[in-house]
Structure formats: C-alpha cells, structure tokens
Write a protein that holds these residues in place. Structure first.
Motif, mmCIF file in Angstrom:
data_model
loop_
_atom_site.group_PDB
_atom_site.id
_atom_site.type_symbol
_atom_site.label_atom_id
_atom_site.label_comp_id
_atom_site.label_asym_id
_atom_site.label_seq_id
_atom_site.Cartn_x
_atom_site.Cartn_y
_atom_site.Cartn_z
ATOM 1 N N VAL A 38 4.987 20.111 33.202
ATOM 2 C CA VAL A 38 4.594 20.385 35.006
ATOM 3 C C VAL A 38 3.514 20.801 35.087
ATOM 4 O O VAL A 38 2.638 21.296 34.332
ATOM 5 N N TYR A 39 2.645 20.444 36.354
ATOM 6 C CA TYR A 39 1.130 20.043 36.229
ATOM 7 C C TYR A 39 0.805 21.455 36.840
ATOM 8 O O TYR A 39 0.918 21.724 38.231
ATOM 9 N N SER A 40 -0.238 22.381 37.419
ATOM 10 C CA SER A 40 -0.801 23.001 37.754
ATOM 11 C C SER A 40 -1.935 22.342 37.833
ATOM 12 O O SER A 40 -2.628 21.781 36.936
ATOM 13 N N GLY A 41 -2.669 23.378 38.915
ATOM 14 C CA GLY A 41 -4.310 22.653 39.314
ATOM 15 C C GLY A 41 -3.766 22.997 41.280
ATOM 16 O O GLY A 41 -2.978 23.360 41.385
ATOM 17 N N LYS A 42 -5.276 22.494 41.617
ATOM 18 C CA LYS A 42 -5.346 22.171 42.603
ATOM 19 C C LYS A 42 -4.945 21.580 43.664
ATOM 20 O O LYS A 42 -5.032 20.106 43.757
ATOM 21 N N LYS A 43 -5.137 21.522 44.973
ATOM 22 C CA LYS A 43 -4.430 20.181 45.810
ATOM 23 C C LYS A 43 -5.806 20.511 46.497
ATOM 24 O O LYS A 43 -6.694 20.879 46.831
ATOM 25 N N LYS A 44 -5.742 19.419 47.513
ATOM 26 C CA LYS A 44 -6.750 18.961 48.410
ATOM 27 C C LYS A 44 -6.590 19.893 49.158
ATOM 28 O O LYS A 44 -5.613 20.826 50.097
ATOM 29 N N GLY A 45 -8.051 20.199 49.620
ATOM 30 C CA GLY A 45 -8.064 22.037 50.607
ATOM 31 C C GLY A 45 -8.178 23.192 49.706
ATOM 32 O O GLY A 45 -8.379 24.179 49.718
ATOM 33 N N GLY A 46 -7.730 22.468 48.014
ATOM 34 C CA GLY A 46 -8.504 23.922 47.362
ATOM 35 C C GLY A 46 -7.173 24.661 46.460
ATOM 36 O O GLY A 46 -7.290 26.445 45.785
ATOM 37 N N GLU A 47 -5.975 24.551 47.906
ATOM 38 C CA GLU A 47 -5.025 25.821 47.286
ATOM 39 C C GLU A 47 -3.902 25.052 46.050
ATOM 40 O O GLU A 47 -3.829 24.271 45.701
ATOM 41 N N TYR A 48 -3.862 26.339 45.543
ATOM 42 C CA TYR A 48 -3.024 26.092 44.196
ATOM 43 C C TYR A 48 -1.526 25.569 44.434
ATOM 44 O O TYR A 48 -0.848 26.319 45.014
ATOM 45 N N ALA A 49 -0.955 24.775 43.099
ATOM 46 C CA ALA A 49 0.148 24.735 42.933
ATOM 47 C C ALA A 49 0.291 24.127 41.450
ATOM 48 O O ALA A 49 -0.031 23.273 40.745
ATOM 49 N N ILE A 50 1.884 24.244 41.550
ATOM 50 C CA ILE A 50 2.569 23.844 40.454
ATOM 51 C C ILE A 50 3.630 23.093 40.350
ATOM 52 O O ILE A 50 4.733 23.362 41.388
ATOM 53 N N VAL A 51 3.613 21.674 39.832
ATOM 54 C CA VAL A 51 4.613 20.851 40.613
ATOM 55 C C VAL A 51 5.144 19.628 39.149
ATOM 56 O O VAL A 51 4.925 20.080 38.435
ATOM 57 N N CYS A 52 6.473 19.163 39.500
ATOM 58 C CA CYS A 52 7.414 18.392 38.788
ATOM 59 C C CYS A 52 6.412 17.340 38.898
ATOM 60 O O CYS A 52 5.766 17.150 39.028
ATOM 61 N N GLU A 53 7.237 15.888 37.890
ATOM 62 C CA GLU A 53 6.459 14.741 37.645
ATOM 63 C C GLU A 53 6.173 14.035 38.381
ATOM 64 O O GLU A 53 5.327 13.563 39.044
ATOM 65 N N ILE A 59 -1.740 16.959 42.994
ATOM 66 C CA ILE A 59 -2.505 17.453 42.848
ATOM 67 C C ILE A 59 -3.956 16.838 42.578
ATOM 68 O O ILE A 59 -3.944 15.810 41.926
ATOM 69 N N GLU A 60 -5.269 17.473 43.464
ATOM 70 C CA GLU A 60 -6.811 16.276 42.909
ATOM 71 C C GLU A 60 -7.002 16.838 41.929
ATOM 72 O O GLU A 60 -7.776 16.165 40.969
ATOM 73 N N THR A 61 -7.222 17.983 41.798
ATOM 74 C CA THR A 61 -7.372 19.010 40.425
ATOM 75 C C THR A 61 -6.783 19.795 39.737
ATOM 76 O O THR A 61 -6.799 20.740 39.940
ATOM 77 N N HIS A 62 -6.772 18.814 37.992
ATOM 78 C CA HIS A 62 -5.974 19.513 37.707
ATOM 79 C C HIS A 62 -6.467 20.319 36.919
ATOM 80 O O HIS A 62 -7.270 20.363 36.293
ATOM 81 N N VAL A 63 -5.674 21.599 36.235
ATOM 82 C CA VAL A 63 -5.776 22.415 35.120
ATOM 83 C C VAL A 63 -4.842 23.009 34.167
ATOM 84 O O VAL A 63 -5.945 22.993 33.304
ATOM 85 N N ALA A 64 -4.139 22.519 34.585
ATOM 86 C CA ALA A 64 -3.557 22.703 32.761
ATOM 87 C C ALA A 64 -1.853 21.551 33.475
ATOM 88 O O ALA A 64 -1.307 21.389 34.126
ATOM 89 N N GLU A 65 -1.397 21.379 32.106
ATOM 90 C CA GLU A 65 -0.203 20.225 32.040
ATOM 91 C C GLU A 65 0.191 21.410 30.788
ATOM 92 O O GLU A 65 -0.196 20.991 29.377
ATOM 93 N N ASN A 66 1.644 21.277 31.305
ATOM 94 C CA ASN A 66 2.100 21.864 29.880
ATOM 95 C C ASN A 66 3.771 21.269 30.326
ATOM 96 O O ASN A 66 4.630 20.783 30.791
ATOM 97 N N VAL A 67 5.285 22.194 29.315
ATOM 98 C CA VAL A 67 6.368 22.287 29.394
ATOM 99 C C VAL A 67 7.071 23.448 29.796
ATOM 100 O O VAL A 67 6.603 24.423 29.472
ATOM 101 N N TYR A 68 7.901 23.120 30.537
ATOM 102 C CA TYR A 68 8.653 24.332 31.252
ATOM 103 C C TYR A 68 9.606 24.620 30.509
ATOM 104 O O TYR A 68 10.133 23.931 30.575
ATOM 105 N N TYR A 69 9.204 26.049 30.693
ATOM 106 C CA TYR A 69 10.637 26.509 29.406
ATOM 107 C C TYR A 69 10.693 27.672 31.237
ATOM 108 O O TYR A 69 10.134 28.673 31.468
ATOM 109 N N ARG A 70 12.367 28.443 31.001
ATOM 110 C CA ARG A 70 12.304 29.040 32.124
ATOM 111 C C ARG A 70 12.074 30.613 31.190
ATOM 112 O O ARG A 70 12.377 30.475 30.072
ATOM 113 N N GLN A 71 11.263 31.623 32.144
ATOM 114 C CA GLN A 71 10.805 32.422 31.028
ATOM 115 C C GLN A 71 12.574 33.671 30.713
ATOM 116 O O GLN A 71 13.296 33.297 31.511
ATOM 117 N N GLU A 72 12.554 34.194 29.587
ATOM 118 C CA GLU A 72 13.585 34.684 29.322
ATOM 119 C C GLU A 72 14.278 35.801 30.009
ATOM 120 O O GLU A 72 15.436 35.799 30.293
#
Ligand SMILES: [Zn+2]
Length: 320
Positions: A38-53, A59-72
C-alpha cells in the motif's frame, strides 16, 4: 472530495485516514488484500490518500510504502457512539486538565490485562519459544567453550533463560497505555452503576470514534474493539494481548485507544485532547439532583464548551 472532519473542519491527517478507511483503497474503494503493498501520500491538490498497487499513480507526493496487514482488533465505524461514565469530580478534572488519562495496562484492576491465558497454560504459551530457546542455549554453551554440554547443563541454562523471558513478558505490560470507552448507540443503566462511585454524582460524556480520533493530540495510537475470549486456548504468539479480555467482561463492549511506549515510565499517560472535538453530548445520571444538570452545563461553559447537557433517559416517566 477531500476528506474533512466535520468536527474540526480540518483535513484529516494520514493517521486518521488510515483508521477511518482501514482496509480499503481510498481512491478505488476496493478492499486491500492482506500482505500486498500500500502506498500513502498526497494526491494532486494536497489531499491524503492510501492506495492499492493499481492506484499508486494517483499519488503525487509519496510519503510511505508499506505492506498491508489488517489490524488485529476490528476498527469500529467512524460514527460509532462511544461513552465514558464517571463521577462529576472526574468530569471536572477532564475539563480542567484538557487531557485524557491513558492507564498503564498493569495498573488496571483486571490482572488479566495483557495476559495470554491462565497460569496453568504457561507451558503451552511458551512451548514454541522454548523449542527455539533450547537450541540457542546449546549454541551459547558451545560458543562459551563447552563443546559437549550435558542435558543437565542445557536444562539448567534453559530454565534461567525461560525465567528471564517470562519476567520480560510481564514487564511488557508496562509499555501499553489504554483509554477505555463503552460502545453503545444508547445509554446503559449498567454502566452508570459500574462506573460511578455514587450514582447521583454520575456524568457521562458521549463521543464518536471519529471525534475521539480527531481530538487526540498524539498520532501514535491504535483504536479497536476488544476481543472477548474464554482463554480455553491461550493466545498464540502472533496475537497482541492488549486487544483481548476474558468474556466475563463482554458487557463492557469496550473500544479502546492504545498507545505503545516503552520509554514512558509513569503508570499513566495524560494525553492532550481537544475537548470541543471530543465531546458530542453530556448526560447526567438518572438519579442526579436537578441542580447538578445546571452545574454541569455552567462548568462546561466556563471551560468554553457549549455542549448539550441531557438528563438520563432512564428518568423518563412510564405510562401504564
Ligand atoms: Zn485502488
């Protein structure tokens, strides 16, 4: 549409977004698959997003790249109503400090906080770890120059290591700080009685999951529903005990906010909280004198909180 908190009129931050949209791509809305990127960061316009492949180009400004795990622990929906029943004095203390108090897990009355099972299940709880530890103990003795350690020597060393491990596990409870809430669409007579020392002095604050998450001036928390279990089988190594309680407490319908901090040593953590965001409504107990309702309203106003104060509905007159 940017995601804006209706309570603060602020765009919510990435942490809040990850809670409110947990498990779905915020662009295509599809559920995220366990263990995918999963990738998180800002879209065009500055809004945050957490997105799939598939949506990562959005996403225009990447903040983080993680592996998705459902919270327990299941994250309740944003608009889930949460309650905190307490004495008037505790209510005033909250207004006065502007801080929610997070109790350290080992300071609760329930000795099973952060437990993996019953004491008699200890062998089962630690059996897997013991297997690995036995191997490492043998290697350790050999590294120390004892090329052929006897079974006795291994057992002695293993017992020492196991004792230390158990002690460390117990100490781990001190790393968790918890704020407890009762999930309910409506008031609960039982909670009034459980959480007030004198029912006539009771004051309840009602919030929502979204309000609570937006009000905390600390982004290092998780929120989730407590799993109620029988402990017929102890928890496995991968389960995090802070999200489990014995089913004898199921009536509490607890949603908890958890902060993990191994460096903080006090037995509770006061967390700066925006009370105007947190509190949706205030209720006074069914047996509270009328003057208390007035006092609650006036005291809240003195702290700049113009919130509806309602009498408990348990007080309503019957018709036969
Ligand atoms: Zn997507």
């Amino acid at each position: 549409m940017p995601i804006v908190s209706p309570y603060t009129n602020d765009k919510i931050n990435l942490h809040q977004l990850s809670i409110f949209k947990h498990g779905v791509c915020t662009v295509c809305g599809k559920p995220l698959a366990e263990c995918t990127k999963v990738y998180s960061g800002k879209k065009k316009g500055g809004e945050y997003a957490i997105v799939c492949e598939n949506c990562k180009d959005k996403i225009e400004t990447h903040v983080a790249e993680n592996v998705y795990y459902r919270q327990e622990a299941e994250i309740p929906a944003c608009d889930t109503k949460l309650w905190r029943y307490q004495d008037f004095s505790k209510f005033v203390s909250l207004l006065d400090s502007g801080k929610l108090f997070f109790t350290r897990a080992d300071s609760f009355d329930d000795p099973f906080e952060c437990a993996r099972g019953f004491n008699f299940q200890k062998d089962a709880v630690y059996s897997e770890i013991e297997k690995y530890l036995r191997l490492s103990v043998k290697t350790k003795l050999m590294d120390a120059g004892n090329n052929h350690p006897s079974d006795d020597e291994i057992e002695r060393e293993l017992k020492k290591e196991m004792d230390e491990l158990v002690k460390r596990q117990e100490e781990k409870r001190k790393e968790y700080f918890v704020s407890c809430w009762h999930e309910n669409e409506r008031e609960s007579e039982g909670m009034w009685k459980l959480y007030t020392s004198a029912l006539s002095q009771g004051v309840a604050i009602q919030t929502t999951v979204e309000r609570l998450c937006c009000s905390l001036e600390n982004d290092c928390f998780e929120i989730g529903k407590v799993n109620y279990v029988t402990f017929d089988k102890p928890l496995t190594e991968t389960q995090v005990p802070v999200w489990y309680k014995r089913d004898v407490f199921a009536h509490e319908r607890e949603v908890r906010v958890v902060i993990k901090d191994s460096a903080y040593t006090c037995n509770g953590m006061p967390v700066e909280t925006n009370l105007d965001t947190l509190i949706e409504k205030i209720y006074v107990s069914p047996t509270a004198p009328e003057w208390l309702a007035g006092l609650v309203k006036r005291v809240a106003l003195q702290y700049g909180l113009d919130k509806p104060v309602e009498y408990s509905r348990l007080n309503d007159k019957p018709c036969y």
